[in-house]
Enzyme design. Structure first.
Site, short mmCIF file in Angstrom:
data_model
loop_
_atom_site.label_atom_id
_atom_site.label_comp_id
_atom_site.label_asym_id
_atom_site.label_seq_id
_atom_site.Cartn_x
_atom_site.Cartn_y
_atom_site.Cartn_z
N CYS A 43 54.18 18.96 68.80
CA CYS A 43 52.81 19.45 68.70
C CYS A 43 51.88 18.55 69.52
CB CYS A 43 52.36 19.46 67.24
SG CYS A 43 50.71 20.13 66.97
N ASP A 45 49.10 17.51 68.63
CA ASP A 45 48.33 16.65 67.73
C ASP A 45 48.41 15.20 68.18
OD1 ASP A 45 47.77 14.92 65.33
OD2 ASP A 45 47.49 16.86 64.36
N ARG A 47 48.19 12.53 66.70
CA ARG A 47 48.83 11.60 65.77
C ARG A 47 50.35 11.64 65.84
NH1 ARG A 47 45.97 14.21 60.69
NH2 ARG A 47 46.62 16.00 61.94
N HIS A 99 54.89 19.08 62.33
CA HIS A 99 54.42 18.11 61.34
C HIS A 99 53.70 18.85 60.22
CE1 HIS A 99 50.09 18.21 62.62
NE2 HIS A 99 50.64 18.58 63.76
#
Length: 205
Positions: A43, A45, A47, A99
Protein backbone atom coordinates in the site's frame (compact mmCIF):
# COMPACT_ATOMS: atom_id res chain seq x y z
CA UNK A 1 7.30 32.62 -4.10
CA UNK A 2 8.95 29.24 -4.52
CA UNK A 3 9.89 27.26 -1.44
CA UNK A 4 12.88 24.95 -1.28
CA UNK A 5 13.16 21.90 0.94
CA UNK A 6 16.71 22.38 2.17
CA UNK A 7 15.93 20.74 5.50
CA UNK A 8 15.29 17.46 3.69
CA UNK A 9 18.66 17.68 1.92
CA UNK A 10 20.24 18.28 5.31
CA UNK A 11 18.54 15.16 6.64
CA UNK A 12 19.80 13.24 3.60
CA UNK A 13 23.42 14.26 4.30
CA UNK A 14 23.05 13.24 7.95
CA UNK A 15 21.54 9.90 6.91
CA UNK A 16 24.27 9.18 4.32
CA UNK A 17 27.03 10.02 6.79
CA UNK A 18 25.48 7.81 9.46
CA UNK A 19 25.06 4.90 7.04
CA UNK A 20 28.72 5.16 6.04
CA UNK A 21 29.83 5.40 9.66
CA UNK A 22 27.92 2.26 10.65
CA UNK A 23 28.62 0.31 7.44
CA UNK A 24 31.48 1.61 5.25
CA UNK A 25 30.50 -0.73 2.38
CA UNK A 26 26.80 0.18 2.38
CA UNK A 27 26.78 2.43 -0.68
CA UNK A 28 29.19 0.20 -2.58
CA UNK A 29 26.66 -2.63 -2.18
CA UNK A 30 23.83 -0.33 -3.23
CA UNK A 31 25.72 0.69 -6.38
CA UNK A 32 26.12 -2.90 -7.57
CA UNK A 33 23.49 -4.54 -9.77
CA UNK A 34 20.38 -5.25 -7.75
CA UNK A 35 19.59 -8.94 -7.29
CA UNK A 36 16.48 -8.98 -5.10
CA UNK A 37 14.77 -12.18 -4.07
CA UNK A 38 11.51 -10.38 -3.32
CA UNK A 39 8.96 -8.23 -5.08
CA UNK A 40 6.82 -6.36 -2.57
CA UNK A 41 3.40 -5.13 -3.72
CA UNK A 42 2.17 -2.93 -0.91
CA UNK A 43 0.00 0.00 0.00
CA UNK A 44 1.07 3.60 -0.60
CA UNK A 45 0.41 4.39 3.06
CA UNK A 46 3.44 6.30 4.38
CA UNK A 47 3.55 4.12 7.50
CA UNK A 48 4.08 0.85 5.61
CA UNK A 49 7.54 0.70 4.02
CA UNK A 50 8.87 -2.70 3.01
CA UNK A 51 12.57 -2.17 3.71
CA UNK A 52 11.89 -0.97 7.26
CA UNK A 53 9.34 -3.69 8.07
CA UNK A 54 11.58 -6.48 6.79
CA UNK A 55 14.84 -4.98 8.08
CA UNK A 56 16.48 -5.61 4.69
CA UNK A 57 19.01 -3.78 2.56
CA UNK A 58 17.20 -2.02 -0.31
CA UNK A 59 18.95 -4.28 -2.85
CA UNK A 60 17.08 -7.28 -1.43
CA UNK A 61 13.56 -6.11 -2.23
CA UNK A 62 12.02 -4.65 -5.38
CA UNK A 63 9.01 -2.52 -4.44
CA UNK A 64 5.72 -1.45 -6.00
CA UNK A 65 3.14 0.49 -3.99
CA UNK A 66 -0.33 1.77 -4.75
CA UNK A 67 -3.51 2.65 -2.89
CA UNK A 68 -4.87 -0.48 -1.12
CA UNK A 69 -2.29 -2.77 -2.82
CA UNK A 70 -4.60 -3.47 -5.75
CA UNK A 71 -3.50 -5.67 -8.67
CA UNK A 72 -5.21 -4.17 -11.70
CA UNK A 73 -4.67 -6.35 -14.76
CA UNK A 74 -5.18 -3.27 -16.94
CA UNK A 75 -2.61 -1.15 -15.09
CA UNK A 76 0.56 -0.81 -17.18
CA UNK A 77 2.53 0.34 -14.16
CA UNK A 78 2.09 -2.77 -12.05
CA UNK A 79 2.32 -5.07 -15.09
CA UNK A 80 5.63 -3.46 -16.10
CA UNK A 81 6.97 -3.84 -12.56
CA UNK A 82 5.86 -7.47 -12.50
CA UNK A 83 7.43 -8.22 -15.87
CA UNK A 84 10.75 -6.61 -14.92
CA UNK A 85 10.81 -8.35 -11.54
CA UNK A 86 10.04 -11.80 -12.95
CA UNK A 87 11.79 -11.78 -16.32
CA UNK A 88 14.82 -9.56 -15.64
CA UNK A 89 15.47 -9.60 -11.89
CA UNK A 90 14.24 -13.21 -11.53
CA UNK A 91 12.70 -12.66 -8.11
CA UNK A 92 11.64 -15.84 -6.34
CA UNK A 93 8.92 -14.41 -4.11
CA UNK A 94 6.12 -11.93 -4.76
CA UNK A 95 4.56 -10.60 -1.56
CA UNK A 96 1.24 -8.77 -1.57
CA UNK A 97 1.14 -6.93 1.75
CA UNK A 98 -1.76 -4.84 2.97
CA UNK A 99 -2.38 -3.43 6.41
CA UNK A 100 -5.14 -3.20 8.96
CA UNK A 101 -7.12 0.02 9.05
CA UNK A 102 -6.33 0.76 5.40
CA UNK A 103 -7.80 4.10 4.25
CA UNK A 104 -8.04 2.87 0.67
CA UNK A 105 -10.06 -0.16 1.71
CA UNK A 106 -12.25 2.10 3.83
CA UNK A 107 -12.87 4.33 0.83
CA UNK A 108 -13.94 1.28 -1.20
CA UNK A 109 -16.88 0.71 1.14
CA UNK A 110 -17.74 4.36 1.79
CA UNK A 111 -20.83 6.06 0.38
CA UNK A 112 -18.74 8.93 -0.94
CA UNK A 113 -17.84 8.45 -4.61
CA UNK A 114 -15.35 10.33 -6.74
CA UNK A 115 -13.61 9.68 -10.02
CA UNK A 116 -10.15 8.15 -10.40
CA UNK A 117 -9.74 6.81 -6.87
CA UNK A 118 -13.06 4.98 -6.92
CA UNK A 119 -12.34 3.61 -10.38
CA UNK A 120 -9.06 2.25 -8.99
CA UNK A 121 -10.86 0.64 -6.03
CA UNK A 122 -13.76 -0.73 -8.09
CA UNK A 123 -12.76 -4.44 -7.88
CA UNK A 124 -12.78 -4.23 -4.10
CA UNK A 125 -16.00 -2.21 -4.01
CA UNK A 126 -17.74 -4.81 -6.17
CA UNK A 127 -16.52 -7.64 -3.94
CA UNK A 128 -17.84 -5.80 -0.88
CA UNK A 129 -21.23 -5.21 -2.48
CA UNK A 130 -21.51 -8.83 -3.61
CA UNK A 131 -20.84 -10.11 -0.09
CA UNK A 132 -22.45 -7.27 1.85
CA UNK A 133 -24.56 -9.66 3.94
CA UNK A 134 -21.39 -11.38 5.21
CA UNK A 135 -19.82 -8.10 6.29
CA UNK A 136 -23.02 -6.81 7.86
CA UNK A 137 -22.93 -9.77 10.25
CA UNK A 138 -19.68 -8.41 11.75
CA UNK A 139 -20.87 -6.09 14.55
CA UNK A 140 -17.99 -3.61 14.94
CA UNK A 141 -17.23 -1.35 11.95
CA UNK A 142 -13.48 -1.52 12.59
CA UNK A 143 -13.60 -5.34 12.55
CA UNK A 144 -15.61 -5.20 9.35
CA UNK A 145 -12.93 -3.00 7.77
CA UNK A 146 -10.09 -5.24 8.94
CA UNK A 147 -11.82 -8.33 7.58
CA UNK A 148 -12.14 -6.66 4.19
CA UNK A 149 -8.45 -5.73 4.36
CA UNK A 150 -7.66 -9.44 4.80
CA UNK A 151 -9.97 -10.58 2.00
CA UNK A 152 -8.51 -7.93 -0.29
CA UNK A 153 -5.06 -9.46 0.09
CA UNK A 154 -6.26 -12.91 -0.93
CA UNK A 155 -8.10 -11.43 -3.90
CA UNK A 156 -4.99 -9.59 -5.11
CA UNK A 157 -2.76 -12.68 -4.76
CA UNK A 158 -5.24 -14.62 -6.87
CA UNK A 159 -5.42 -11.83 -9.43
CA UNK A 160 -1.61 -11.94 -9.65
CA UNK A 161 -1.70 -15.70 -10.15
CA UNK A 162 -4.09 -15.26 -13.08
CA UNK A 163 -1.82 -12.88 -15.03
CA UNK A 164 -0.12 -14.29 -18.14
CA UNK A 165 3.22 -13.03 -16.75
CA UNK A 166 2.98 -15.30 -13.72
CA UNK A 167 1.42 -18.19 -15.64
CA UNK A 168 4.22 -18.11 -18.21
CA UNK A 169 6.88 -18.10 -15.50
CA UNK A 170 5.35 -21.16 -13.89
CA UNK A 171 4.90 -22.98 -17.20
CA UNK A 172 8.55 -22.54 -18.11
CA UNK A 173 9.54 -23.97 -14.72
CA UNK A 174 10.67 -20.73 -13.09
CA UNK A 175 10.67 -20.83 -9.30
CA UNK A 176 8.11 -18.24 -8.26
CA UNK A 177 6.11 -18.09 -5.04
CA UNK A 178 3.18 -15.78 -4.29
CA UNK A 179 2.38 -14.78 -0.71
CA UNK A 180 -0.34 -12.79 1.04
CA UNK A 181 0.63 -10.84 4.17
CA UNK A 182 -0.88 -8.15 6.35
CA UNK A 183 0.78 -5.57 8.60
CA UNK A 184 -0.51 -4.35 11.95
CA UNK A 185 0.24 -0.65 12.28
CA UNK A 186 -0.78 -0.92 15.94
CA UNK A 187 2.03 -3.35 16.82
CA UNK A 188 4.50 -3.30 13.92
CA UNK A 189 4.10 -7.01 13.16
CA UNK A 190 3.56 -8.82 9.88
CA UNK A 191 1.11 -11.70 9.66
CA UNK A 192 1.04 -14.43 7.04
CA UNK A 193 -2.51 -14.77 5.71
CA UNK A 194 -1.90 -16.76 2.54
CA UNK A 195 -2.69 -18.00 0.05
CA UNK A 196 0.67 -19.46 -0.94
CA UNK A 197 0.78 -20.25 -4.65
CA UNK A 198 3.68 -21.57 -6.69
CA UNK A 199 2.07 -23.19 -9.74
CA UNK A 200 -0.97 -23.12 -12.00
CA UNK A 201 -2.07 -26.38 -10.39
CA UNK A 202 -2.03 -24.90 -6.87
CA UNK A 203 -3.90 -21.85 -8.11
CA UNK A 204 -6.63 -23.93 -9.73
CA UNK A 205 -7.22 -26.35 -6.84
Amino acid sequence: MSQTLDHLFDRNVTWANEKTRLDPDYFRRMAEQQTPDYLWIGCSDSRVTAIDLLSLDPVACFVHRNIANIVHTSDLNILSVLEFAIDTLRVRHVIVCGHYGCGGVYRAIAVQRGAMLDHWLQPLTMLYRKHRAHFDRIPRPEDRLDRLCEINIEMQVRRLAATPLVENAWRRGQELYLHGWIYGIHDGLLRDLGPHLSSVEERDQ
